[in-house]
Scaffold this active site. Structure first.
Site, PDB file in Angstrom:
ATOM      1  N   VAL A   1      -6.051  -0.441   6.409  1.00 33.05           N
ATOM      2  CA  VAL A   1      -6.843  -0.819   5.237  1.00 33.05           C
ATOM      3  C   VAL A   1      -6.189  -1.978   4.496  1.00 33.05           C
ATOM      4  O   VAL A   1      -6.809  -3.020   4.252  1.00 33.05           O
ATOM      5  CB  VAL A   1      -7.020   0.383   4.289  1.00 33.05           C
ATOM      6  CG1 VAL A   1      -7.780  -0.029   3.027  1.00 33.05           C
ATOM      7  CG2 VAL A   1      -7.746   1.524   4.994  1.00 33.05           C
TER       8      VAL A   1
ATOM      9  N   CYS B   1       3.602   5.899  -2.661  1.00 33.26           N
ATOM     10  CA  CYS B   1       3.823   7.277  -2.253  1.00 33.26           C
ATOM     11  C   CYS B   1       4.692   7.343  -1.003  1.00 33.26           C
ATOM     12  O   CYS B   1       4.605   6.508  -0.119  1.00 33.26           O
ATOM     13  CB  CYS B   1       2.484   7.975  -1.974  1.00 33.26           C
ATOM     14  SG  CYS B   1       1.493   8.227  -3.455  1.00 33.26           S
TER      15      CYS B   1
ATOM     16  N   ARG C   1      -0.900   8.102 -11.593  1.00 31.46           N
ATOM     17  CA  ARG C   1      -1.021   6.792 -10.943  1.00 31.46           C
ATOM     18  C   ARG C   1      -2.427   6.558 -10.432  1.00 31.46           C
ATOM     19  O   ARG C   1      -2.852   5.413 -10.292  1.00 31.46           O
ATOM     20  CB  ARG C   1      -0.053   6.702  -9.754  1.00 31.46           C
ATOM     21  CG  ARG C   1       1.407   6.473 -10.115  1.00 31.46           C
ATOM     22  CD  ARG C   1       2.255   6.324  -8.847  1.00 31.46           C
ATOM     23  NE  ARG C   1       1.571   5.463  -7.887  1.00 31.46           N
ATOM     24  CZ  ARG C   1       1.350   5.785  -6.614  1.00 31.46           C
ATOM     25  NH1 ARG C   1       1.719   6.955  -6.139  1.00 31.46           N
ATOM     26  NH2 ARG C   1       0.738   4.933  -5.815  1.00 31.46           N
TER      27      ARG C   1
ATOM     28  N   ARG D   1       5.259   2.746   6.427  1.00 33.32           N
ATOM     29  CA  ARG D   1       4.094   1.945   6.034  1.00 33.32           C
ATOM     30  C   ARG D   1       4.527   0.484   6.011  1.00 33.32           C
ATOM     31  O   ARG D   1       4.485  -0.177   4.981  1.00 33.32           O
ATOM     32  CB  ARG D   1       3.576   2.372   4.650  1.00 33.32           C
ATOM     33  CG  ARG D   1       3.241   3.838   4.539  1.00 33.32           C
ATOM     34  CD  ARG D   1       2.854   4.222   3.130  1.00 33.32           C
ATOM     35  NE  ARG D   1       1.489   3.904   2.831  1.00 33.32           N
ATOM     36  CZ  ARG D   1       0.917   4.109   1.634  1.00 33.32           C
ATOM     37  NH1 ARG D   1       1.624   4.608   0.644  1.00 33.32           N
ATOM     38  NH2 ARG D   1      -0.345   3.796   1.430  1.00 33.32           N
TER      39      ARG D   1
ATOM     40  N   ARG E   1       2.377   0.583  -3.764  1.00 32.18           N
ATOM     41  CA  ARG E   1       2.162  -0.020  -2.445  1.00 32.18           C
ATOM     42  C   ARG E   1       1.275  -1.264  -2.523  1.00 32.18           C
ATOM     43  O   ARG E   1       1.472  -2.229  -1.792  1.00 32.18           O
ATOM     44  CB  ARG E   1       1.526   1.038  -1.544  1.00 32.18           C
ATOM     45  CG  ARG E   1       0.951   0.548  -0.228  1.00 32.18           C
ATOM     46  CD  ARG E   1       2.019   0.111   0.740  1.00 32.18           C
ATOM     47  NE  ARG E   1       1.460  -0.247   2.037  1.00 32.18           N
ATOM     48  CZ  ARG E   1       2.150  -0.788   3.024  1.00 32.18           C
ATOM     49  NH1 ARG E   1       3.431  -1.030   2.857  1.00 32.18           N
ATOM     50  NH2 ARG E   1       1.583  -1.083   4.170  1.00 32.18           N
TER      51      ARG E   1
END
Length: 422
Positions: A169, A121, A402, A126, A95
């Site tokens: 974030v 993920c 990861r 998102r 991401r």
């Protein structure tokens, strides 16, 4: 495909864990290195797979990256202009690749930038619409073409104001990076206050940027001409710290995590205390002890300083071991309960109702063959396997690698019987 085979234990786990640098801080810092004309030195670097993927991405864009593995140091050097296409193969599993959009736009605002839509993920929707709306407030236009976001600003970026519709974030980090060289000043409102975002701001300010808080969740970024060099120590990983505290909790043992600021986990430590665990803190460590009867709890996730969504899957197996009914409400992602089917296969009693998890605790867990689907789900299943009777196999463990540095080694140091097989 890598798998963990974990033999459960009925013993309380006791020990100390050295917490690595925060992956979620390291990745934006690496992306921010694109803004610099010379050298960036990062220390306390967690050499997890996502960081190595970001390293490959920076190299593909034209940076030189040197890693001193034993010293956990990364040196990033920019001697030439970067390539402006971020390829899909290097962002499809991560991401954080979307963060290069902000840094490339910030430094090369008048040129045409192409960034593949990212992966990471499978936690639900998102999208990057708020990022792109924020870029638009600076004067940058974009189009989506064959899976790539094409973005540019003919006249360069001009400071104005942008308010995030909801706290994000990655969006906050992206807009900060894109605004460092803006003409005039740009105001960002309703920003994220996560420690990793504050770490990025500290790094940029110490390197010559001009970023100031004008209220609790608002920043004013005054554009500067250039950033030359930077040197920064990455903060400790609060999610990793909580993960190992929960290992002590689920085995009703005692675990101390060091190299972590307790102030990064205000809600998480409060939750553990409410359950009944004793929490001791110092400037750079947290210790969990099991000393009395434990009780169920109600928890709701939220932006920092609320209970972190990343910590939700890790808390769930702990609550399966506590008598009574616990309830967790997830407010960030739609697919945050991916560990539940695997824990239920071990014998847990967890029911999902929309964005709530209802955990009926103190169920004995038995070993099972499990599949991990994302980073935090991996550790959740590991915790279940540690207290399950028998030997469990966890497939797709690469998800955990990861984000958890030296995962197998740290588990073994705590006495966990874990083997890796391919």
């Amino acid at each position: 495909m890598k798998r963990f085979i974990i033999t459960g234990t009925s013993k309380a786990v006791n020990g100390t864990v050295n917490i690595s640098g925060a992956k979620n801080s390291c990745l934006p810092l690496m992306a921010a290195s694109i803004l610099f004309k010379k050298e960036v030195i990062l220390t306390n670097v967690p050499l997890v797979q996502d960081v190595l993927t970001m390293k490959d991405l920076l190299i593909a864009l034209g940076s030189k990256v040197k890693i001193l593995e034993k010293k956990k140091i990364m040196i990033i050097t920019n001697k030439k202009d970067h390539k402006l296409t971020v390829p899909y193969n290097l962002v499809s599993t991560m991401r954080a690749g979307v963060l290069t959009m902000g840094s490339l736009l910030g430094r090369y605002s008048k040129k045409k930038i192409r960034v593949a839509q990212g992966g990471g993920c499978a936690l639900g929707i998102r999208d990057t619409s708020w990022h792109l709306d924020g870029f638009k407030s600076l004067g940058a236009e974009h189009v989506l073409e064959k899976g790539y976001v094409k973005i540019s600003s003919k006249n360069g970026l001009i400071g104005k104001s942008y308010k995030f519709p909801k706290i994000t974030v990655t969006g906050t980090s992206n807009l900060i990076m894109s605004s460092v060289f803006v003409r005039g000043s740009h105001v960002l409102k309703n920003i994220s206050l996560e420690p990793e975002v504050i770490d990025l701001i500290k790094f940029l300010n110490n390197s010559g940027a001009n970023i100031k808080f004008i209220s609790k969740r608002s920043l004013r970024i005054k554009g500067v001409k250039e950033l030359l060099s930077g040197n920064h120590k990455i903060i400790g990983d609060r999610i990793e710290a909580f993960s190992y505290l929960c290992l002590g909790a689920i085995t009703k043992g005692s675990v101390k995590v060091v190299n972590i600021n307790p102030k990064f986990l205000p809600s998480e430590l409060k939750v553990l205390k409410k359950i009944g665990f004793k929490i001791g803190v110092s400037k750079n460590s947290i210790k969990l002890d099991t000393i009395k009867k434990l009780k169920p709890i109600k928890v709701k996730t939220g932006p920092w300083p609320g209970f972190a969504t990343d910590c939700l899957p890790i808390l769930i197996p702990v609550l399966t071991r506590i008598f009574g009914q616990s309830i967790i409400k997830e407010t960030i992602f739609t697919n945050r309960f991916m560990a539940v089917p695997e824990l239920n296969r071990m014998g847990a009693d967890i029911k999902i109702k929309k964005n709530f998890a209802v955990i009926n605790g103190e169920k004995k867990l038995n070993s099972a063959d499990c599949i991990s689907s994302d980073l935090r789900t991996t550790f959740s299943i590991i915790l279940g396997a540690i207290v399950a009777k028998g030997s469990s196999t966890i497939s797709r463990i690469y998800h955990g690698l990861r984000g958890y540095s030296n995962l197998q080694l740290k588990l073994r140091k705590l006495g966990i019987k874990v083997k890796m097989k391919i």
